[in-house]
Scaffold this active site. Structure first.
Site, PDB file in Angstrom:
ATOM      1  N   ASP A 161     -12.771 -38.961 -15.714  1.00 36.71           N
ATOM      2  CA  ASP A 161     -12.729 -38.315 -14.389  1.00 36.71           C
ATOM      3  C   ASP A 161     -11.547 -37.358 -14.214  1.00 36.71           C
ATOM      4  O   ASP A 161     -11.525 -36.594 -13.253  1.00 36.71           O
ATOM      5  CB  ASP A 161     -12.662 -39.378 -13.281  1.00 36.71           C
ATOM      6  CG  ASP A 161     -13.944 -40.184 -13.179  1.00 36.71           C
ATOM      7  OD1 ASP A 161     -14.983 -39.669 -13.617  1.00 36.71           O
ATOM      8  OD2 ASP A 161     -13.901 -41.321 -12.683  1.00 36.71           O
ATOM      9  N   MET A 203     -20.600 -37.747 -13.079  1.00 37.51           N
ATOM     10  CA  MET A 203     -19.703 -38.834 -12.687  1.00 37.51           C
ATOM     11  C   MET A 203     -18.509 -38.294 -11.894  1.00 37.51           C
ATOM     12  O   MET A 203     -18.185 -37.117 -11.971  1.00 37.51           O
ATOM     13  CB  MET A 203     -19.232 -39.601 -13.913  1.00 37.51           C
ATOM     14  CG  MET A 203     -20.276 -40.580 -14.418  1.00 37.51           C
ATOM     15  SD  MET A 203     -19.647 -41.579 -15.774  1.00 37.51           S
ATOM     16  CE  MET A 203     -20.879 -42.862 -15.825  1.00 37.51           C
TER      17      MET A 203
END
Length: 770
Positions: A161, A203
């Site tokens: 991330d 994501m």
């Protein structure tokens, strides 16, 4: 200071993964193990994260050199990773401390996210208390408490991330972007065929980095992020934008959604909601694709392997330099520099972002993510959304864009960014086809916003590019500049572009047409342009080399006792050979910048002969195409074949022009987009300075190279860079990546001295990109 391989250190270092895996973790594990062994330490694997530390026994195993062989190209992590409830309790941490003390482990290297690193920090602060309690209960002796009274902790951030403050890139982010862009490129071809709209969910539950950067890299029509929710009435605005793009004859729409996307009221925005909206309002054929765990897997990119290897080595050095007073730190990347930062300060700043989002302070959330994130967001908005012509104040300036030199992946992304930023600044943009030869022939035409749609993902140079310098066409080029009223020039290219800049600058006296702002954006796979640490195209090329080396190593593993010699491009610049060697786990890389002789070649043969006695019965050697006039690829191949008779056989492979081709990597798309947008802003500011004054640009600072130096984008006058250039060999006199040479040799088991990085002290934490 130097750590030599004869170090008497008997430290025990423990390597531990503690979060969902990401590509590149194995490279970090390999680097920690090999660097630890190199400095004389014992290194232990802890399997299954903190759970393995709590359970002990067969979960904590000593690692050796061969334990980490052939793992560079493997995604995930070989030592496993798991979330652990037991470690959240003091009882669990008591068990973990007992297991470590029994093995004499007092240094802990943790690869994880903010939760894992916070756990490591708590463990460190409690350590002496835990040991006293264990001694009181009779589980360890007073002597053990005395001997192992302090725990040193160093963290590396592994997270796709890229949500950790203090570091520019976390391990696994670049590989995740590769997975996303591979899917987007594939989807774009089918969407184009069927005139479809695709909603892609990526994501990022709490961080929109993957969504934002992939939107920038593929030129998405719309993006939804947790940190920057769309304004009220976004539904109508998005539908207008999609229909406007279709009206411009764009056959597809791409919408990217972070899984944690929210509106201004913190209510979730889902991909299905968006699909329903598009179908209901516009009637477009719309599909949803949720990428899911595809993003965590696959082969690590070259960038992630190099990043993780550098971080792993830095982590071991940090542990060896630590004292009982040293706080837990994170080894991190800032620009292309390895730095160490206080662990808990980074964690607290990361948690501040989530707090700002929970409190709906979205502007603060974007700023806390760092200037780099903020710039990405502003660049995306500027390139994706065209204001109506009536709202753009006209500058009455014509700006030319030309590609010069060999093609490099990412050039088209740079041209697209330049054209769109130029138009949004009120300029007329002119594309020059086929380099300066085309310029002289008048192959120039105005280029519009829609003309560059879909260019980011295309390799090569759509405008066409040639190595020809402007010198012999000066009169014709000046005439064309007069005809088209060119007020500024952006040159995108390699060393030839740098030489062209010098030639145009030198001839300003005789040709007043050249007295305009001229900026060069470096784009070459060789990465040999003075004034910049990186060039557009070199990352894509590096990935081609590493991918090919992976396949070749696999072939060599099957046949056993085989050494491959690979020739890379780069002219006299050894960047591709050196960094490719580091990322592919090569045994040697021959480059021009580090002269070698027959004794070095003999030493490498002996090293490979020894290696064949182990379980790793294969070898990989990279050679830069111009590293030596006499020690050619054929010569080295024949020498290795002769000297290795009866021990190993040899094969050679010249990679050639495949290194110039292919779709650009996410890094090159984004680097090209951002650096080119910045160059156009510089040109605009120069043109504004002279607006209405009829000013001629004669000063040296109006002919610049825009490059990345350490941590910042820097405009440097070409006249100053002339002094820093080796023109005979077409390379800068100083190159930052040469400092990484010992790293490759250490990880290949050579005995060399290693200079500790400049960042041996903890740095204050700055928001990312600052």
């Amino acid at each position: 200071s130097d750590f030599s391989s004869s170090s008497s250190s008997k430290s025990k270092i423990n390597c531990n993964d503690c979060l969902p895996s990401s590509a590149g973790m194995n490279a970090a594990v390999r680097a920690v193990v090999r660097m630890g062994i190199y400095v004389g330490a014992k290194v232990y694997f802890i399997y299954e994260g903190y759970q393995g530390m709590v359970d002990g026994g067969s979960n904590i195993v000593e690692a050796n050199w061969e334990s980490v062989s052939s793992i560079l190209q493997v995604g995930g992590t070989i030592i496993g990773s798991a979330r652990c409830q037991d470690f959240r309790t003091r009882e669990g941490r008591l068990k973990a401390a007992c297991n470590l003390v029994q093995l004499g482990i007092t240094s802990l290297c943790v690869i994880g996210g903010d939760g894992s690193l916070t756990g490591a920090h708590i463990f460190q602060t409690e350590w002496s208390g835990l040991l006293e309690e264990l001694a009181h209960d009779g589980k360890i002796s007073a002597e053990q408490v005395q001997k192992h009274g302090h725990l040193n902790v160093v963290g590396m951030v592994g997270s796709i991330d890229n949500d950790f403050c203090g570091t520019d890139m976390t391990i696994g982010t670049d590989s995740a972007l590769h997975r996303i862009i591979e899917v987007v490129d594939a989807i774009m071809t089918t969407a184009q065929s069927h005139q479809r709209t695709f909603v892609l969910e990526v994501m990022g539950r709490h961080c929109g980095y993957l969504a934002l950067v992939s939107a920038l890299a593929c030129g998405a029509d719309w993006v939804f992020l947790p940190e920057s929710p769309p304004e009220e009435g976004w539904q109508e605005n998005m539908c207008i934008k999609l229909s406007e793009n279709r009206a411009r004859k764009k056959r597809l729409n791409i919408i990217i959604v972070a899984e944690g996307a929210i509106d201004t009221q913190n209510k979730p925005i889902t991909s299905e909601q968006i699909k329903e909206l598009v179908v209901t309002q516009l009637g477009y054929d719309t599909r949803v694709t949720i990428l899911g765990h595809v993003q965590r897997g696959g082969t690590p990119s070259a960038f992630d392997r190099i990043l993780a290897s550098r971080m792993g080595v830095e982590a071991v050095v940090a542990l060896l330099q630590a004292t009982p007073e040293t706080p837990a730190c994170v080894v991190s990347l800032s620009g292309n520099q390895a730095v160490r930062l206080p662990l808990m300060e980074c964690v607290q700043m990361t948690q501040e972002v989530q707090k700002a989002m929970d409190e709906r302070r979205f502007k603060d959330a974007v700023q806390l993510r760092g200037r780099s994130f903020e710039n990405n967001l502003n660049t995306y908005k500027r390139l994706a959304i065209k204001l109506p012509d009536s709202e753009i104040p006209k500058s009455n300036c014509n700006v030319g864009v030309v590609n010069v030199g060999a093609p490099a992946a990412g050039m088209n992304a740079a041209v697209r960014a330049a054209v769109r930023v130029g138009i949004s600044e009120g300029h007329k943009m002119f594309a020059v086809y086929d380099g300066f030869e085309g310029f002289a022939k008048g192959q120039i035409k105005e280029i519009g916003w829609g003309d560059v749609g879909g260019w980011t993902g295309q390799g090569g140079s759509i405008l066409g590019t040639k190595r020809i310098l402007p010198g012999k066409y000066l009169e014709d080029i000046a005439a064309q500049m007069r005809t088209h009223g060119i007020s500024a020039l952006l040159i995108i290219g390699g060393f030839e572009a740098f030489q062209s800049l010098l030639e145009l600058s030198k001839n300003r006296d005789s040709h007043p047409e050249f007295c305009i702002p001229i900026c060069m954006v470096p784009a070459t796979i060789s990465n040999n342009v003075p004034g910049t640490d990186l060039s557009i195209g070199c990352d894509t090329s590096l990935n081609v080399i590493v991918e090919t080396c992976d396949r070749i190593k696999q072939s060599a593993s099957g046949t056993k006792r085989r050494v491959f010699i690979i020739e890379t491009m780069g002219g006299f610049c050894g960047y591709l050979a050196n960094m490719g060697g580091l990322a592919a786990g090569a045994d040697a890389a021959y480059i021009f910048e580090e002269p070698f002789d027959i004794r070095d070649l003999q030493s490498n043969v002996e090293h490979l002969t020894e290696k064949m006695k182990t379980s790793i019965q294969r070898g990989l050697v990279l050679r830069n195409e111009s590293c030596s006039e006499n020690y050619t690829t054929d010569f080295i191949y024949q020498l290795y074949s002769e000297e290795g008779k009866g021990v190993f056989d040899c094969r050679k492979n010249v990679l050639g022009h495949m290194q110039q081709g292919g779709a650009p990597s996410p890094f090159d798309r984004n680097f090209g987009t951002k650096i080119s947008a910045r160059a156009m802003q510089w040109i605009s500011s120069k043109l504004r300075e002279s607006a209405g004054k009829g000013k001629k640009f004669l000063s040296e600072d109006s002919v610049c190279v825009l490059g990345i130096s350490k941590r910042t984008l820097l405009f440097q006058p070409v006249a100053e860079l002339k002094k820093e250039t080796d023109f005979e060999h077409r390379i800068p006199k100083e190159q930052w990546w040469l400092k990484l040479r010992p790293l490759m040799k250490i990880l290949a088991k050579y005995k060399v001295s290693f200079e500790v990085s400049d960042a041996s002290q903890l740095e204050p934490v700055q928001p990312r990109g600052q």
